[in-house]
Design a protein around this motif. Structure first.
Motif, PDB file in Angstrom:
ATOM      1  N   SER A  28       2.653   1.617  -3.168  1.00 38.88           N
ATOM      2  CA  SER A  28       1.708   1.994  -4.354  1.00 38.88           C
ATOM      3  C   SER A  28       1.162   3.682  -4.441  1.00 38.88           C
ATOM      4  O   SER A  28       1.141   4.147  -5.361  1.00 38.88           O
ATOM      5  CB  SER A  28       0.370   1.349  -4.198  1.00 38.88           C
ATOM      6  N   SER A  51      -2.406  -2.688  -8.600  1.00 37.41           N
ATOM      7  CA  SER A  51      -2.406  -1.467  -8.594  1.00 37.41           C
ATOM      8  C   SER A  51      -1.048  -0.782  -8.565  1.00 37.41           C
ATOM      9  O   SER A  51      -0.599   0.064  -9.605  1.00 37.41           O
ATOM     10  CB  SER A  51      -3.032  -0.670  -7.420  1.00 37.41           C
ATOM     11  N   PHE A  52      -0.224  -1.584  -7.725  1.00 32.56           N
ATOM     12  CA  PHE A  52       1.183  -1.154  -7.718  1.00 32.56           C
ATOM     13  C   PHE A  52       1.911  -1.329  -9.229  1.00 32.56           C
ATOM     14  O   PHE A  52       2.917  -0.482  -9.580  1.00 32.56           O
ATOM     15  CB  PHE A  52       2.160  -1.808  -6.456  1.00 32.56           C
ATOM     16  N   SER A  53       1.735  -2.618  -9.618  1.00 28.17           N
ATOM     17  CA  SER A  53       2.420  -2.992 -10.681  1.00 28.17           C
ATOM     18  C   SER A  53       2.021  -2.073 -12.084  1.00 28.17           C
ATOM     19  O   SER A  53       3.030  -1.736 -12.852  1.00 28.17           O
ATOM     20  CB  SER A  53       2.248  -4.437 -11.225  1.00 28.17           C
ATOM     21  N   SER A 102      -9.767   1.759  -2.688  1.00 28.10           N
ATOM     22  CA  SER A 102      -8.355   1.870  -1.767  1.00 28.10           C
ATOM     23  C   SER A 102      -8.654   1.448  -0.550  1.00 28.10           C
ATOM     24  O   SER A 102      -7.963   0.800   0.238  1.00 28.10           O
ATOM     25  CB  SER A 102      -7.831   3.214  -1.672  1.00 28.10           C
ATOM     26  N   THR A 137       0.971  -1.181  -0.076  1.00 25.16           N
ATOM     27  CA  THR A 137       0.024  -0.129   0.045  1.00 25.16           C
ATOM     28  C   THR A 137       0.958   1.331   0.026  1.00 25.16           C
ATOM     29  O   THR A 137       0.794   2.134  -0.899  1.00 25.16           O
ATOM     30  CB  THR A 137      -0.777  -0.037   1.074  1.00 25.16           C
ATOM     31  N   PRO A 195      -4.027  -4.948  -4.724  1.00 25.85           N
ATOM     32  CA  PRO A 195      -3.011  -3.806  -4.241  1.00 25.85           C
ATOM     33  C   PRO A 195      -1.767  -4.017  -5.124  1.00 25.85           C
ATOM     34  O   PRO A 195      -1.170  -3.129  -5.568  1.00 25.85           O
ATOM     35  CB  PRO A 195      -2.917  -4.210  -2.716  1.00 25.85           C
TER      36      PRO A 195
END
Length: 175
Positions: free
Chosen positions: A109, A154-156, A140, A106, A151
């Protein structure tokens, strides 16, 4: 070397914003996830057809059923070792190790969103406002507290966008 010092002098505010956002998001995710009833981790499809039980077991037990690798082939390979390392090195409970790992993702991200917005040319204030919007959105607040693949997705995605927006030469960054 002087050019690197000049760039760092220009970017220190952005670096401070990224660190503050990452720390705040990670801490909030960790503490809010502690409020989730642990019985929900062993239940199927409680969170809008999510598989928190399967994801939790894939992150904590390498012998669990990894039948969904056809959909998310790298998930178990990327999440099991860090959770195992947290459990082994710091002698943490499984649920705490998973919470800590999810909160780290998190934090990364949200930090990546701030960096992406700044790389796209947003002013600092705009980047902060849009990052706050992302952090306080329902999705979120919902997905960043339970063991799920969202999550990491989202980060990738944000990381891929950062790699596309980074200019080939650092001199071309005009913040």
């Amino acid at each position: 070397m002087a050019r690197v010092g000049s760039l760092l002098h220009q970017w220190w505010r952005d670096a401070l914003i990224v660190v503050v956002f990452a720390f705040t998001a990670g801490t909030a995710s960790y503490h809010i996830a502690a409020q989730v009833d642990s019985r929900l981790l062993g239940t199927w499809e409680v969170w809008f057809q999510s598989d928190t039980e399967r994801i939790y077991s894939n992150m904590t037990d390498r012998w669990s059923a990894h039948y969904r690798t056809s959909v998310h082939p790298l998930f178990s390979l990327l999440t099991s070792p860090p959770v195992y390392a947290l459990r082994t090195v710091f002698h943490l409970d499984r649920s705490i190790a998973v919470r800590l790992f999810i909160s780290t993702v998190t934090a990364l991200s949200l930090a990546a969103v701030v960096m992406l917005l700044r790389l796209l040319g947003c002013r600092r204030f705009d980047a902060v406002v849009f990052s706050l919007l992302m952090a306080t959105s329902a999705s979120s607040m919902f997905w960043f507290i339970v063991p799920e693949t969202w999550p990491f997705g989202s980060f990738s995605i944000v990381l891929a966008l950062i790699l596309v927006t980074v200019p080939p030469y650092p001199q071309s960054l005009h913040w």
